[in-house]
Design a protein around this motif. Sequence first.
Motif, short mmCIF file in Angstrom:
data_model
loop_
_atom_site.label_atom_id
_atom_site.label_comp_id
_atom_site.label_asym_id
_atom_site.label_seq_id
_atom_site.Cartn_x
_atom_site.Cartn_y
_atom_site.Cartn_z
N GLY A 1 0.77 -1.23 0.00
CA GLY A 1 0.00 0.00 0.00
C GLY A 1 0.80 1.28 0.00
N ASP A 2 2.13 1.22 0.19
CA ASP A 2 2.86 2.46 0.42
C ASP A 2 3.00 3.31 -0.83
OD1 ASP A 2 4.56 0.26 -0.30
OD2 ASP A 2 6.28 1.57 -0.02
N LYS A 3 2.93 2.72 -2.01
CA LYS A 3 3.10 3.50 -3.24
C LYS A 3 1.79 3.68 -4.00
CE LYS A 3 7.53 4.32 -3.12
NZ LYS A 3 8.05 5.69 -3.02
N LYS A 4 0.71 3.27 -3.41
CA LYS A 4 -0.57 3.34 -4.09
C LYS A 4 -1.09 4.77 -4.09
CE LYS A 4 -4.75 0.57 -4.35
NZ LYS A 4 -5.42 -0.59 -3.78
N GLY A 5 -1.47 5.26 -5.26
CA GLY A 5 -2.06 6.58 -5.35
C GLY A 5 -1.03 7.69 -5.31
N ILE A 6 -1.55 8.93 -5.30
CA ILE A 6 -0.71 10.13 -5.32
C ILE A 6 -0.90 10.89 -4.02
CG2 ILE A 6 -0.48 12.41 -6.40
CD1 ILE A 6 -0.89 11.10 -9.08
N LYS A 7 0.19 11.34 -3.45
CA LYS A 7 0.13 12.12 -2.21
C LYS A 7 -0.24 13.56 -2.55
CE LYS A 7 3.42 11.45 0.78
NZ LYS A 7 4.72 11.53 1.50
N GLU A 8 -1.44 13.99 -2.12
CA GLU A 8 -1.90 15.34 -2.49
C GLU A 8 -1.03 16.42 -1.88
OE1 GLU A 8 -4.09 14.77 1.43
OE2 GLU A 8 -3.68 13.50 -0.29
N ASN A 9 -0.27 16.06 -0.85
CA ASN A 9 0.57 17.03 -0.17
C ASN A 9 1.54 17.74 -1.10
OD1 ASN A 9 1.01 18.22 2.28
ND2 ASN A 9 2.65 16.84 2.89
N TRP A 10 1.93 17.07 -2.19
CA TRP A 10 2.87 17.66 -3.14
C TRP A 10 2.20 18.70 -4.04
CZ3 TRP A 10 7.94 17.23 -2.70
CH2 TRP A 10 8.49 16.10 -2.08
N PHE A 11 0.87 18.76 -4.02
CA PHE A 11 0.18 19.58 -5.03
C PHE A 11 -0.79 20.60 -4.44
CE2 PHE A 11 1.23 15.42 -6.82
CZ PHE A 11 2.02 15.81 -7.89
N ILE A 12 -1.04 20.55 -3.14
CA ILE A 12 -1.99 21.48 -2.55
C ILE A 12 -1.34 22.84 -2.32
CG2 ILE A 12 -3.35 19.68 -1.45
CD1 ILE A 12 -1.83 20.14 1.12
N SER A 13 -2.19 23.84 -2.08
CA SER A 13 -1.70 25.20 -1.84
C SER A 13 -1.41 25.40 -0.36
CB SER A 13 -2.72 26.22 -2.32
OG SER A 13 -3.99 25.99 -1.73
N ASP A 14 -0.72 26.49 -0.06
CA ASP A 14 -0.32 26.78 1.32
C ASP A 14 -0.97 28.06 1.83
OD1 ASP A 14 1.03 28.55 -0.25
OD2 ASP A 14 3.01 28.16 0.57
N GLY A 15 -2.22 28.31 1.42
CA GLY A 15 -2.93 29.51 1.83
C GLY A 15 -3.43 29.43 3.26
N VAL A 16 -3.96 30.56 3.75
CA VAL A 16 -4.46 30.66 5.12
C VAL A 16 -5.76 31.46 5.12
CG1 VAL A 16 -3.99 31.46 7.47
CG2 VAL A 16 -2.12 30.60 6.06
N ASP A 17 -6.75 30.98 5.85
CA ASP A 17 -7.96 31.75 6.08
C ASP A 17 -7.64 32.84 7.09
OD1 ASP A 17 -11.29 31.37 6.01
OD2 ASP A 17 -10.49 32.34 7.80
N PRO A 18 -7.90 34.11 6.77
CA PRO A 18 -7.45 35.20 7.64
C PRO A 18 -8.14 35.26 8.99
CG PRO A 18 -8.82 36.06 5.87
CD PRO A 18 -8.56 34.62 5.55
N ILE A 19 -9.36 34.74 9.11
CA ILE A 19 -10.09 34.81 10.38
C ILE A 19 -9.72 33.63 11.27
CG2 ILE A 19 -12.34 34.85 11.49
CD1 ILE A 19 -13.48 36.15 8.99
N SER A 20 -9.86 32.42 10.76
CA SER A 20 -9.61 31.23 11.58
C SER A 20 -8.13 30.90 11.69
CB SER A 20 -10.34 30.02 10.99
OG SER A 20 -9.75 29.66 9.74
N GLY A 21 -7.33 31.32 10.71
CA GLY A 21 -5.93 30.93 10.66
C GLY A 21 -5.72 29.54 10.13
N ALA A 22 -6.81 28.87 9.72
CA ALA A 22 -6.71 27.51 9.18
C ALA A 22 -6.20 27.55 7.74
CB ALA A 22 -8.05 26.81 9.27
N ALA A 23 -5.86 26.38 7.23
CA ALA A 23 -5.22 26.27 5.92
C ALA A 23 -6.23 26.44 4.79
CB ALA A 23 -4.54 24.91 5.80
#
Length: 753
Positions: free
Chosen positions: A719-741
Amino acid sequence: MRRHKIDRRGFLKLAGVTGVATTAGLTGLPSPLKASTEQEAKKGARFLKYDRGVHSPNFCEMCFWNCGVDVYTRDGKIHKLEGNKLNPNNSGHLCAKGNAGIVSTYDPDRIKSPLIRTGKRGEGKFKKVSWEEAYKYVHEKLNPLIEKHGAETLATFMHGTGEPYPHMFTMALGSPNITIPAYSQCMGSREMAWALTFGTGVSGHETFDMAYSKHMMIFGRNMAGAVQVREAKDFAEGLSRGSKLTYIDPRQSESCVNATDWLQLNPGSDLALALGFIHVILKENLANMDFVREYCYGYNELIEHTKEYTPQWASEKTGIDAKTIERVARDFAKDAPNVVAIPPRRMTRYGNDTQTVRAIAILNALMGSWGVPGGIFVRNKVPIDFPKEEHPHHPKARRADGVGEGEKYPFAPPPLGRTNGIYEATLTQKPYPIKAWLLYGTNPLSHSSVGVNDIYKAIDNLDLIIAIDTQFSDTVMYSDVIFPESTYLERYDAPYIQKDKIPFIALRKPAIKPIYDTKGAFEICKGMAKEFGLEKWFETSPEEKVEELSKLLTKEQMETLEKDGVLRFEDVEPYPIASGVKTRFKTTTGKVQLYVPDLDESYKKYGDDFSPMPKYKDPIMPKEGEFRMLFGRTPHNSHARGQNNSLLLELQDDTPIWINPVDAKKLGFKHGDDVFLINTKTGYKSEHTEKLKVTKRIKEGSVFIHHGFGHDSSAWSRGDKKGIKENWFISDGVDPISGAAAFHNGFVKVVKG
């Protein structure tokens, strides 16, 4: 400014496939039936039917819905799991993940003893050590860092039932940098919006009364696919009772199959659609004015504010026809108040997420959905006066993640923290050095919010990584010392106390002794604390907490809890408004805040992002040839916990990349083609190809992958190589009120393999 309390307990929990799972026929697992003849097999089958074996109560840890589980053992081995019929979280049902819990316990690849790293980080070279050696190693490495930089140099990440113990250890040392990734990487913006509007968060166990709803309006929450069991059951029950379903999502998920209307809107335009609905409701006087007059603050201001957000305007932003927007808004209002508008659970999307959920909350308020059947039920506390537990004094040091009064994110709750902010602080070593991480059941390399390259750089800045886990996740493989946690089927935990529609207490008792040299989180953290002279904070074990609970219950209640594994408190009122109970909301005004005065000061200082009423802002858009990266769950997977589980991997034959036929045609691709993804910001190319799924179920201009795959751990045999890790492709934005991603502003190119 009033602080809206979203505490750690209330945020997570306060302290599909249905049926049963047995281990018969699974290679490497204890088999309850080893018959050499057909006659013996029939005899064994009769035995299985009438004699389940020794029973022990538990609650599932394959995800954090924590369904009730009846565990049956024979000859000291687990052979069957059944859903606890009396537990309100699942009413006897188990999903695929819950059924596969046995496999995780008997997984030959799990962590079996304490380990200390001997090679380079990530190389996977460790030596087996005693518990005493591991505890001393932590003290020898961490104490000098504390003496040099202060206790705040330690940051702790937690996710799981054992959270109270690493939390206690970190606070006792004096570090404020405790963070729960479920806030900043999942539910934070949703909880913040709900608290600003209603004075309380949705909570980890959502309060949407779908089973009795006449109209469910769901914004991208995959009830049938994400599979929190009670929610999936209530969702299906509501549909079976004839509820209408308006499903709003760029992707046609499992939940969309029986929708009355599927509104396949443009990604990032959910707020525009919600504002369009609000405009129609206000213009045509469709609001529940009895509720509005009694309980809402800012109605007239909202009327003025939403005049510009016409259906025609919303249509331009969303791609949904204006007449459809008008019709759906009218249909929704027609069935009020027994209707519910539901935001996503993982609301870390476009950076305007708090304001988007604010608009969804306002839709509910205008319908009068709060505290009525089919709308939003009110959670009730377990009616027992629990003694207040003693905790270390809250550390005086400022947090490193920008959370707290006078900091960049004053609305974000310090008990939960900003995991993304801790990553940034570790990367930059500002506002002060973060030199040590304690990871409890978390995996930053699999799902973070500053980009994988930056996470690796952040890890390079650390002098110590401590991991407490059951599995060799990607990040555990980078740890310096590893403490093996017993699985939930092998350990005690403190009584599970849930504030809910029907509040209850559940028990977890070990069905078997630990198979390997493992311990529970309490014992592990107590062992570390003892090295620092802090063991006084770990005087009461989980088993002793059960004994303490017995003194607060009647004899009959305790007997019921021991026998059934759950104690329910039925004499409660989940629908106070419908019952005529006057309600004061825990907001600044004491009312449901259509207009949030708490945001006035920030609005004047920082502008429209902090508007007291939701203002629309266009999302970041892809350039020509780029596609927006979207991701979501599959019913069979929950984070990394199922990624080496043979049963769950069999259910997920492939992990394709979804693309719309129009986009596929432009690129010259066809269904089943092997393709790579390229991150257009970093240039990173996926390590291997995946099959292309050409389908109208995904909006043009976007691609979709399933979350939680593509792991690199060399310790996993499958299972370790199955699929694509979205971590390599997501953005690094921030919600200004909550501070969440904000993850969905990442863009990719699709190229042939």
